[in-house]
Design a protein around this motif. Structure first.
Motif, PDB file in Angstrom:
ATOM      1  N   LEU A   1      52.564  77.417  30.162  1.00  0.00           N
ATOM      2  CA  LEU A   1      52.080  76.185  31.176  1.00  0.00           C
ATOM      3  C   LEU A   1      51.330  74.756  30.375  1.00  0.00           C
TER       4      LEU A   1
ATOM      5  N   THR B   1      49.493  71.474  30.461  1.00  0.00           N
ATOM      6  CA  THR B   1      49.463  70.070  31.311  1.00  0.00           C
ATOM      7  C   THR B   1      49.482  68.573  30.031  1.00  0.00           C
TER       8      THR B   1
ATOM      9  N   VAL C   1      56.687  75.054  29.060  1.00  0.00           N
ATOM     10  CA  VAL C   1      56.640  73.843  29.921  1.00  0.00           C
ATOM     11  C   VAL C   1      55.395  72.780  30.307  1.00  0.00           C
TER      12      VAL C   1
ATOM     13  N   THR D   1      53.834  69.604  31.320  1.00  0.00           N
ATOM     14  CA  THR D   1      53.708  68.376  31.972  1.00  0.00           C
ATOM     15  C   THR D   1      52.908  66.834  31.841  1.00  0.00           C
TER      16      THR D   1
ATOM     17  N   THR E   1      55.386  70.994  40.678  1.00  0.00           N
ATOM     18  CA  THR E   1      55.654  71.885  38.914  1.00  0.00           C
ATOM     19  C   THR E   1      55.866  73.200  39.235  1.00  0.00           C
TER      20      THR E   1
ATOM     21  N   LEU F   1      58.737  75.376  38.142  1.00  0.00           N
ATOM     22  CA  LEU F   1      58.177  76.531  36.798  1.00  0.00           C
ATOM     23  C   LEU F   1      58.823  78.436  37.787  1.00  0.00           C
TER      24      LEU F   1
ATOM     25  N   LEU G   1      54.787  83.035  35.090  1.00  0.00           N
ATOM     26  CA  LEU G   1      54.203  82.412  34.582  1.00  0.00           C
ATOM     27  C   LEU G   1      52.674  83.403  33.493  1.00  0.00           C
TER      28      LEU G   1
ATOM     29  N   VAL H   1      48.223  78.944  31.128  1.00  0.00           N
ATOM     30  CA  VAL H   1      48.124  77.946  31.208  1.00  0.00           C
ATOM     31  C   VAL H   1      47.553  76.960  30.830  1.00  0.00           C
TER      32      VAL H   1
ATOM     33  N   THR I   1      45.941  72.730  38.896  1.00  0.00           N
ATOM     34  CA  THR I   1      46.176  73.459  38.497  1.00  0.00           C
ATOM     35  C   THR I   1      46.289  74.676  37.850  1.00  0.00           C
TER      36      THR I   1
ATOM     37  N   THR J   1      48.274  77.578  40.218  1.00  0.00           N
ATOM     38  CA  THR J   1      49.069  78.491  38.924  1.00  0.00           C
ATOM     39  C   THR J   1      48.564  80.217  39.220  1.00  0.00           C
TER      40      THR J   1
END
Length: 276
Positions: free
Chosen positions: A21, A23, A45, A47, A79, A83, A90, A93, A127, A131
């Motif tokens: 992920l 951001t 992913v 965002t 979000t 995901l 995941l 991050v 975040t 996560t």
């Protein structure tokens, strides 16, 4: 100004099987990081708040775009849930979302202060908090993006400086609490990077100082940087990728300045430059 060095090519398979992920993934460092991770095998992913750049990045890397304001805890939670529902895991991050702000302490309004904290600190905190359960399950890692202004202070950037210092504290605290459970958390502190946000700043600097243009403004702000230039976003992305990989398996709680050596320059000796 020094020529931009060749960026090390992606390491094939470095992140194979991982879900990442990123951001603030629609532009600049975030977009470069998404591209790097995808080239190294991750499903990525991205965002952010703006749909068009996110979709462009996702399309280029065969990734997934989710439009969300990561300063809103409800949107962050949704979000992450989306995901996990789509990918089932995941592993990495990259908390990169942020925005500049300019003011000295006495000139900072309540509204401006809250907005900067939301954009630069809350985004990282929410975040990371949302996560962590998935990262604990995967024994994954997180990389928070601060700034060299998280290590020192520039003129009239009180809000941004404070928030970026706090991001480093957040990463260290999380590393202290969760590394024993297998989750590594590190911070990168970029210096000047050639992004759209920096370009706007350079255009403003040029206008205010009478410099001919953006190139000359970049040269001015990096004239005392040992490497002698601003970074390409891909150079920051390569460090983020390394920190999120198994190659950095014994690195946690670290704060890495990716600034061309700017943080090592001793201000009182600047007048001696070129004398000896």
């Amino acid at each position: 100004m020094s020529e931009i060095a060749s960026v090390a090519p992606p390491v094939a398979g470095r992140h194979a099987g991982k879900v990442a992920l990123v951001t603030g993934g629609g532009t600049g460092i975030g977009a470069a990081t998404a591209a790097r991770l995808a080239a190294e095998g991750a499903r990525v992913v991205v965002t952010g708040r703006r749909s068009e750049p996110l979709k462009a990045v996702a399309g280029q890397i065969s990734g997934r775009a989710i439009v969300a304001d990561m300063s809103d805890p409800a949107q962050v939670k949704a979000t992450v849930q989306q995901l996990i529902a789509e990918f089932g895991q995941l592993d990495l991050v990259v908390a990169n979302a942020g925005a500049p702000s300019v003011s000295a302490v006495a000139d900072t309004s309540d509204e401006s202060w809250r907005a900067s904290m939301a954009a630069n600190l809350d985004t990282a905190f929410f975040t990371l908090r949302e996560t962590l359960p998935a990262l604990l399950q995967s024994r994954g890692s997180a990389v928070l993006v601060s700034s060299t202004l998280g290590l020192s202070a520039g003129p009239k950037v009180a809000e941004y400086t404070t928030a970026k210092h706090a991001v480093i504290g957040l990463a260290k605290s999380a590393a202290r609490d969760y590394s024993g459970a297998g989750v590594r958390v590190n911070t990168v502190c970029p210096g000047w990077v050639r992004t759209a946000m920096s370009e706007a700043g350079m255009a403003q600097l040029a206008a205010l100082t009478g410099l001919p243009g953006v190139a000359e403004a970049y040269a001015k702000v990096t004239e005392q940087v040992p490497i002698g230039r601003a970074a390409d976003p891909a150079e920051i992305a390569s460090i983020i990728s390394f920190l999120g990989s198994a190659e950095a398996s014994y690195v946690t709680g670290a704060t890495i300045a990716v600034d061309g050596g700017a943080d090592i320059v001793d201000l009182p000796t600047l007048p001696m430059t070129g004398v000896f």
